[in-house]
Write a protein that holds these residues in place. Structure first.
Motif, PDB file in Angstrom:
ATOM      1  N   MET B 125       0.924  -1.143   0.009  1.00 34.82           N
ATOM      2  CA  MET B 125      -0.045   0.065  -0.105  1.00 34.82           C
ATOM      3  C   MET B 125       0.806   1.217  -0.060  1.00 34.82           C
ATOM      4  N   ALA B 126       1.816   1.464   0.767  1.00 30.93           N
ATOM      5  CA  ALA B 126       2.612   2.504   1.221  1.00 30.93           C
ATOM      6  C   ALA B 126       3.576   2.859  -0.283  1.00 30.93           C
ATOM      7  N   ILE B 127       4.007   1.790  -0.874  1.00 30.45           N
ATOM      8  CA  ILE B 127       4.589   1.973  -2.017  1.00 30.45           C
ATOM      9  C   ILE B 127       3.841   2.652  -3.247  1.00 30.45           C
ATOM     10  N   THR B 128       2.491   2.113  -3.201  1.00 32.20           N
ATOM     11  CA  THR B 128       1.425   2.755  -4.396  1.00 32.20           C
ATOM     12  C   THR B 128       0.999   3.941  -3.853  1.00 32.20           C
ATOM     13  N   PHE B 129       0.859   4.265  -2.492  1.00 38.51           N
ATOM     14  CA  PHE B 129       0.700   5.903  -2.262  1.00 38.51           C
ATOM     15  C   PHE B 129       1.711   6.642  -2.763  1.00 38.51           C
ATOM     16  N   LYS B 130       2.996   6.186  -2.397  1.00 36.00           N
ATOM     17  CA  LYS B 130       4.195   6.867  -2.776  1.00 36.00           C
ATOM     18  C   LYS B 130       4.407   7.225  -4.113  1.00 36.00           C
ATOM     19  N   GLN B 131       4.228   6.180  -4.973  1.00 39.78           N
ATOM     20  CA  GLN B 131       4.241   6.445  -6.497  1.00 39.78           C
ATOM     21  C   GLN B 131       3.267   7.110  -7.023  1.00 39.78           C
ATOM     22  N   LYS B 132       2.038   7.196  -6.368  1.00 41.39           N
ATOM     23  CA  LYS B 132       0.847   7.912  -6.859  1.00 41.39           C
ATOM     24  C   LYS B 132       0.939   9.470  -6.441  1.00 41.39           C
ATOM     25  N   LYS B 133       1.981   9.895  -5.619  1.00 39.76           N
ATOM     26  CA  LYS B 133       2.277  10.966  -5.057  1.00 39.76           C
ATOM     27  C   LYS B 133       0.921  11.432  -4.099  1.00 39.76           C
ATOM     28  N   ASN B 134       0.530  10.387  -3.273  1.00 37.08           N
ATOM     29  CA  ASN B 134      -0.769  10.664  -2.530  1.00 37.08           C
ATOM     30  C   ASN B 134      -0.176  10.448  -1.096  1.00 37.08           C
ATOM     31  N   ASP B 135      -0.498  11.788  -0.580  1.00 35.39           N
ATOM     32  CA  ASP B 135       0.133  11.875   0.898  1.00 35.39           C
ATOM     33  C   ASP B 135      -0.451  10.924   2.012  1.00 35.39           C
ATOM     34  N   ARG B 136      -1.430   9.945   1.410  1.00 34.16           N
ATOM     35  CA  ARG B 136      -1.805   9.237   2.515  1.00 34.16           C
ATOM     36  C   ARG B 136      -0.778   8.294   3.176  1.00 34.16           C
ATOM     37  N   LYS B 137      -1.037   7.734   4.575  1.00 34.63           N
ATOM     38  CA  LYS B 137      -0.073   6.971   5.320  1.00 34.63           C
ATOM     39  C   LYS B 137      -0.786   5.937   5.524  1.00 34.63           C
ATOM     40  N   VAL B 138      -0.029   4.622   6.118  1.00 33.65           N
ATOM     41  CA  VAL B 138      -0.476   3.514   6.549  1.00 33.65           C
ATOM     42  C   VAL B 138       0.098   3.037   7.926  1.00 33.65           C
ATOM     43  N   ALA B 139      -0.733   2.608   8.802  1.00 39.81           N
ATOM     44  CA  ALA B 139      -0.319   2.178  10.158  1.00 39.81           C
ATOM     45  C   ALA B 139      -0.379   0.581  10.200  1.00 39.81           C
ATOM     46  N   VAL B 140       0.394   0.228  10.860  1.00 34.59           N
ATOM     47  CA  VAL B 140       0.493  -1.454  11.094  1.00 34.59           C
ATOM     48  C   VAL B 140       0.676  -1.709  12.486  1.00 34.59           C
ATOM     49  N   ILE B 141      -0.144  -2.474  13.267  1.00 36.83           N
ATOM     50  CA  ILE B 141       0.135  -2.731  14.565  1.00 36.83           C
ATOM     51  C   ILE B 141       0.578  -4.248  14.688  1.00 36.83           C
ATOM     52  N   LEU B 142       1.830  -4.573  14.966  1.00 34.89           N
ATOM     53  CA  LEU B 142       2.300  -5.824  15.199  1.00 34.89           C
ATOM     54  C   LEU B 142       2.441  -6.128  16.739  1.00 34.89           C
ATOM     55  N   GLY B 143       2.216  -7.495  16.875  1.00 38.47           N
ATOM     56  CA  GLY B 143       2.547  -8.053  18.304  1.00 38.47           C
ATOM     57  C   GLY B 143       3.922  -8.331  18.531  1.00 38.47           C
ATOM     58  N   ASP B 144       4.426  -8.546  19.815  1.00 41.64           N
ATOM     59  CA  ASP B 144       5.878  -8.837  19.733  1.00 41.64           C
ATOM     60  C   ASP B 144       6.151 -10.192  19.599  1.00 41.64           C
ATOM     61  N   GLY B 145       5.290 -11.113  20.017  1.00 42.68           N
ATOM     62  CA  GLY B 145       5.476 -12.450  19.379  1.00 42.68           C
ATOM     63  C   GLY B 145       5.512 -12.690  17.915  1.00 42.68           C
ATOM     64  N   GLU B 146       4.485 -11.710  17.486  1.00 42.85           N
ATOM     65  CA  GLU B 146       4.639 -11.780  15.885  1.00 42.85           C
ATOM     66  C   GLU B 146       5.870 -11.754  15.236  1.00 42.85           C
ATOM     67  N   CYS B 147       6.772 -10.807  15.881  1.00 39.97           N
ATOM     68  CA  CYS B 147       7.922 -10.599  15.349  1.00 39.97           C
ATOM     69  C   CYS B 147       8.999 -11.934  15.132  1.00 39.97           C
ATOM     70  N   ASN B 148       8.463 -12.862  15.830  1.00 35.04           N
ATOM     71  CA  ASN B 148       9.087 -14.421  15.610  1.00 35.04           C
ATOM     72  C   ASN B 148       9.060 -14.767  13.986  1.00 35.04           C
ATOM     73  N   GLU B 149       7.930 -14.172  13.447  1.00 28.12           N
ATOM     74  CA  GLU B 149       7.939 -14.539  12.090  1.00 28.12           C
ATOM     75  C   GLU B 149       8.893 -14.077  11.307  1.00 28.12           C
ATOM     76  N   GLY B 150       9.380 -15.037  10.188  1.00 25.83           N
ATOM     77  CA  GLY B 150      10.409 -14.226   9.231  1.00 25.83           C
ATOM     78  C   GLY B 150       9.957 -13.416   8.342  1.00 25.83           C
ATOM     79  N   SER B 151       8.600 -13.589   8.028  1.00 29.77           N
ATOM     80  CA  SER B 151       7.951 -12.610   7.140  1.00 29.77           C
ATOM     81  C   SER B 151       8.140 -11.121   7.382  1.00 29.77           C
ATOM     82  N   VAL B 152       8.169 -11.064   8.822  1.00 25.27           N
ATOM     83  CA  VAL B 152       8.146  -9.615   9.378  1.00 25.27           C
ATOM     84  C   VAL B 152       9.406  -9.058   8.979  1.00 25.27           C
ATOM     85  N   TRP B 153      10.559  -9.814   8.995  1.00 31.20           N
ATOM     86  CA  TRP B 153      11.754  -9.159   8.779  1.00 31.20           C
ATOM     87  C   TRP B 153      12.263  -9.043   7.051  1.00 31.20           C
TER      88      TRP B 153
END
Lengths: 304, 266
Positions: B125-153
């Motif tokens: 989403m953020a890449i697309t906002f940036k490319q479209k010169k849109n000043d929208r932002k996106v927020a994500v809430i992660l859990g700490d245990g969730e940071c065990n997941e490789g996909s987060v990194w």
């Protein structure tokens, strides 16, 4: 086939700037002109297939049409959950171009081959799967996928396949359609992907032995054209299915199931089940409960 | 200007009602993020039914989908969903379940529940906002245990590559996961340095004592992708639930226990 496919994506991307191409860590020079001419639409994101698939879903949520290309085994097996949840369940316009479907990479070993891709993706909701047999069918598949929003998996063949179809061919076709077969020895080949070429060779050999046959080639494997197949198989005495896939989960196992009508099969349907509630609620909603099954069994005997 | 403490208390009390309708849900995980959600929805992000309908909103993704009860209460408070929807929590005809489903619930961007997906989705989403010169932002809430997941990194590498300053990563660092402490299950420390080494502009906020600091942090200009480690407690705001692992999967709670829980809300 991969080369023609990527060229087709490049041509489409020139006309529509919402078309994005993402590779993982493809070979040097891949789509060099695409990158030079449309850098904003070209991504090479590293060996992180799982991330790439979900990222593409995020892009698609903002109106992009995303093509992803890498080796099919990594895109399907490693990124199974990302493909299932974020692209298919969310019904995003993402097209997975899987290089090396089947045994293209057999010299590299089982980590790189994928003989069960139809089985893996068969129950993915909203997904359309193509297995083209030649460059013409590949182009048809890519055009269809571009202009009809939704998730796609397109299995690439090995490359350098000769064209056996022509520009006017529809997605699925029958060879020798007009050729009248003898009703007592009629034979139909059903095939998909590159095994269409094998079917054609066999057909020629049989013809030299005075046995005539038709070949039904599926480009679109999913949704499975079961009504068409059901009516077809009734018209032939012999059915031969050829596919580059493991026995279960490919087109053969579906056709065998369609042919075996004695079985009453209670199951959970074909679509995503996203209802909340208790497990029993879900089963009952799909007709898997004692009363429904009992009534169906009684009905069997009443008919007799 | 909204009072964070008052609003958070209101959200927690209503969350207990929702929990009691189904007699299930992850209450402590929902409680630890209340101040984060309140800050995002009521103070910082442009996210309400009108902006979502017009597609001009700033998406908020609860990647730790199991904390959804407090999210549902806020979505109802803002008018995305109704009180009737809340009462059907986890019911067979309801739209709200133990993890949020995007194609059922207005205001939910993407279905979450399986961990480690939200950050990658937000990256796209953020890449697309940036490319479209849109000043929208996106927020994500992660859990700490969730940071065990490789996909987060994997996503972290990508966010750095694309210098996505329009993507705000917020981590609910309550230091407990399902089985035990994060320290015992899969240590994250030195957590701040890890994210810094991935190229993020990392901030820490004490959400237990000074939750209003989150807004100040969010309002800062960031030259690299911002990431905020929010120090919280599992079950934050309830004397009974705080740091009590017994409650992570607790269900079948009696009405008298619900009343006790309500009395325990600060």
């Amino acid at each position: 086939m991969r080369k023609q496919a990527l060229l087709k994506v490049y041509e489409l991307a020139k006309k529509n700037h919402d078309i994005i191409f993402i590779g993982s860590d493809l070979g040097i020079g891949t789509l060099e002109n695409f990158k030079a001419e449309m850098p904003e639409q070209f991504f090479m994101e590293g060996v992180s297939e799982a991330h790439i698939l979900t990222m593409s879903a995020g892009m698609a949520s903002q109106g992009r049409i995303v093509f992803i290309n890498s080796i099919a085994s990594f895109l399907l097996r490693r990124s199974f959950e990302q493909f299932y949840l974020d692209i298919c369940c969310e019904n995003k316009h993402v097209i997975i171009l899987g290089s090396g479907g089947g045994g293209v990479y057999a010299p590299l070993g089982h980590t790189h081959t994928i003989y069960d891709d139809f089985a893996i993706t068969h129950n993915f909701p909203n997904l359309t799967t193509f297995a083209p047999c030649d460059p013409v069918q590949m182009e048809l598949a890519i055009e269809y996928a571009t202009f009809n929003p939704g998730p796609y998996y397109i299995r690439f063949g090995k490359g350098n396949e000769p064209n056996i179809t022509n520009d006017n061919t529809s997605q699925n076709f029958i060879t020798n359609h007009g050729l009248k077969l003898q009703s007592d020895s009629s034979l139909l080949f059903i095939t998909t992907g590159i095994t269409a070429h094998i079917a054609l060779e066999v057909q020629k050999l049989l013809e030299s032995n005075s046995i005539l046959s038709h070949i039904y080639q599926l480009n679109k494997v999913k949704p499975f054209p079961e009504k068409e197949i059901e009516s077809l198989i009734d018209n032939y005495q012999h059915i031969v299915i050829i596919e580059e896939h493991l026995e279960f989960g490919g087109i053969g196992s579906i056709i065998k199931l369609l042919s075996y009508r004695k079985v009453l099969h209670f199951h959970l349907g074909r679509n995503l089940i996203s209802h909340y509630g208790r497990q029993n609620d879900i089963l009952e909603n799909q007709g898997i409960d004692v009363q429904s099954i009992f009534k169906s069994c009684i009905h069997l005997f009443q008919k007799e | 200007m909204i009072n964070i403490s008052q609003k958070s208390k209101q959200i927690r009390l209503k969350s207990l009602d929702v929990f009691s309708y189904a007699n299930r849900g992850h209450l402590p995980s929902a409680f630890s993020i209340v101040e984060i959600l309140v800050t995002l929805y009521y103070q910082f992000m442009n996210n309400n039914p009108l902006s979502v309908t017009e597609n001009t909103h700033d998406p908020i993704i609860l990647s730790k989908g199991h904390g959804c009860i407090s999210l549902y209460v806020i979505l109802a408070d803002l008018g995305f969903i109704t009180d009737h929807d809340l009462r059907s929590f986890c019911c067979k005809d309801g739209i709200l379940g133990g993890h949020p489903t995007s194609f059922k619930i207005p205001g939910v961007e993407v279905s979450t529940g399986s961990l480690g997906h939200g950050l990658s989705f937000a990256t796209g989403m953020a890449i697309t906002f940036k490319q479209k010169k849109n000043d929208r932002k996106v927020a994500v809430i992660l859990g700490d245990g969730e940071c065990n997941e490789g996909s987060v990194w994997e996503a972290a590498l990508s966010i750095h590559k694309h210098q996505l300053t329009n993507l705000i990563t917020i981590i609910d660092y309550n230091k407990l996961q399902s089985y035990s402490s994060t320290e015992e299950v899969c240590p994250l420390e030195p957590f701040k340095q890890k994210w810094q080494s991935f190229g993020f502009s990392v901030h820490e906020v004490d959400m237990i004592n000074t939750p209003e600091q989150l807004l100040n942090t969010l309002n800062q200009d960031h030259s690299s992708p911002p990431l905020i480690i929010c120090h919280t407690l599992k079950g934050l705001g309830s004397d009974i639930l705080e740091n009590n692992l017994f409650w992570h999967h607790k269900n079948k709670v009696s009405q008298s226990q619900i009343h006790e829980l309500k009395r325990s809300i600060r």
